[in-house]
Design an enzyme around this catalytic site. Structure first.
Site, short mmCIF file in Angstrom:
data_model
loop_
_atom_site.label_atom_id
_atom_site.label_comp_id
_atom_site.label_asym_id
_atom_site.label_seq_id
_atom_site.Cartn_x
_atom_site.Cartn_y
_atom_site.Cartn_z
N HIS A 166 0.81 -1.23 0.00
CA HIS A 166 0.00 0.00 0.00
C HIS A 166 0.84 1.28 0.00
CE1 HIS A 166 -3.62 -2.28 0.48
NE2 HIS A 166 -3.32 -2.72 1.69
N ASP A 200 -2.74 -10.45 -2.38
CA ASP A 200 -3.32 -9.99 -1.12
C ASP A 200 -4.79 -9.65 -1.37
OD1 ASP A 200 -2.33 -8.62 1.71
OD2 ASP A 200 -4.03 -7.56 0.81
ZN LIG Z 1 -4.45 -6.98 2.71
#
Ligand SMILES: [Zn+2]
Length: 347
Positions: A166, A200
């Protein structure tokens, strides 16, 4: 570079594990499970894998992807006394809010993270710096292993914590400080095209941002619709310099493997078409149904299919560890399915 085991040119499977990253208990919600369960499964599936130890690099690897002021901030965070920063800060310093330059570490922190769950504690900052260093050094070793042209494509595991997918070039968030998968991909791209596959549960928005306009790296993410809410949509296909350089495969919440499997095939087909020299796999376990946010409701056994199909690309591969929510047993079962299937596929 220190090596604790085999360094012969026929080496095909290795891990690049920083002992601090392996053993540190991070405060807050950065669970150790993704690293501990991955390492246990990997070492069982590949008992002869070389165990390499990275050297600290004072932020050099992070600088290959991130801005200098952000890297300097994280380095400063690593040196602060534990407990000196009071979390949560309860402010995100959006440009509209800023009247004066921040005068404290807390004030600067508010401008470097896009959410309020990411806390740059000393331990987290140290882990981020070490994970970034390991990612770049792991990529260099993987390139060396591939150059020796072994019979099977080489595999390199870089356990990374905090996670990375992220993190944007100048801003962290989603518990991620440095974009480990992107750091590895940038290093590998010196020797050929690179594909990054992110499995993910959440969108790999940081990796996408780093390479959005870079035609040498294809970024692919299979994720549940939702977080981080402002990226991850199918129409994000790349910038003007790389109009087909990004593939997002968002899936409805609760869709399960029946919907996941065709998305996986689409992802693998796109990677085959791109014909990369290397694969970077951002491996999270939070798509598994037992995990707190298991919005994709995968079964542990589904990770065997993931391992087998991804290994079936037969590409030199570097694996980073991403999200996971602390369920050691279910994560360990998923990781074991994943790496056993990978080992079997390459046997
Ligand atoms: Zn995640």
């Amino acid at each position: 570079m220190n090596t604790t085991a085999h360094t012969d040119p026929s080496m095909v499977v290795a891990e690049m594990t920083d002992p601090y990253v392996e053993n540190q208990e991070f405060p807050g919600i950065i669970y150790p499970t993704s690293v501990t369960a991955t390492l246990a499964a990997f070492r069982r599936s590949f008992p002869d894998a070389a165990r390499l130890v990275p050297e600290e690099d004072d932020g050099a690897a992070a600088l290959s992807v991130h801005s200098r002021d952000y890297v300097d901030f994280v380095k400063e965070g690593a040196k602060r006394p534990e407990g000196a920063t009071k979390f949560p800060l309860n402010v995100i310093a959006l440009p509209e809010l800023r009247v004066s330059e921040p005068r404290t570490f807390e004030g600067r922190h508010a401008g470097y993270f896009f959410d309020e769950v990411t806390h740059a504690t000393p331990a987290v900052c140290a882990g981020a710096l070490r994970s970034a260093a390991a990612s770049r050094q792991g990529a260099r070793r993987l390139a060396g292993m591939a150059a020796a042209r072994p019979a099977s494509p080489p595999l390199m595991l870089v356990p990374s914590r905090p996670p990375g997918h992220h993190a944007l070039p100048a801003v962290g968030g989603g518990l991620c400080l440095f974009a480990n998968a992107a750091i590895a991909a940038r290093e590998l791209s010196r020797g050929g095209r690179v594909a990054v596959l992110d499995i993910d549960q959440d969108h790999g928005n940081g990796t996408q941002a780093v390479f959005y306009d870079d035609p040498s790296v294809l970024t692919v993410s299979i994720h549940a619709e939702g977080w981080p809410h402002v990226a991850g949509f199918a129409e994000e296909t790349g910038g003007p310099g790389a109009p087909h350089g990004n593939l997002n495969l968002p899936l409805p919440t609760g869709s399960g493997f029946a919907a996941y499997e065709p998305a996986l095939e689409t992802a693998l087909e796109a990677i085959r078409r791109f014909d990369p020299a290397y694969l970077v796999l951002a491996l999270g376990y939070d798509a598994q149904w037992e995990q707190g946010f298991g919005a994709l409701r995968l079964e542990s056994e589904d990770f065997a299919v993931l391992g087998r199909r991804i290994a079936g690309l037969r590409l030199p591969t570097l694996v980073t560890t991403e999200g996971c929510y602390g369920y050691y047993e279910s994560t360990a079962v998923a990781a074991t399915h994943f790496f056993d299937a990978w080992a079997e596929q390459w046997r």
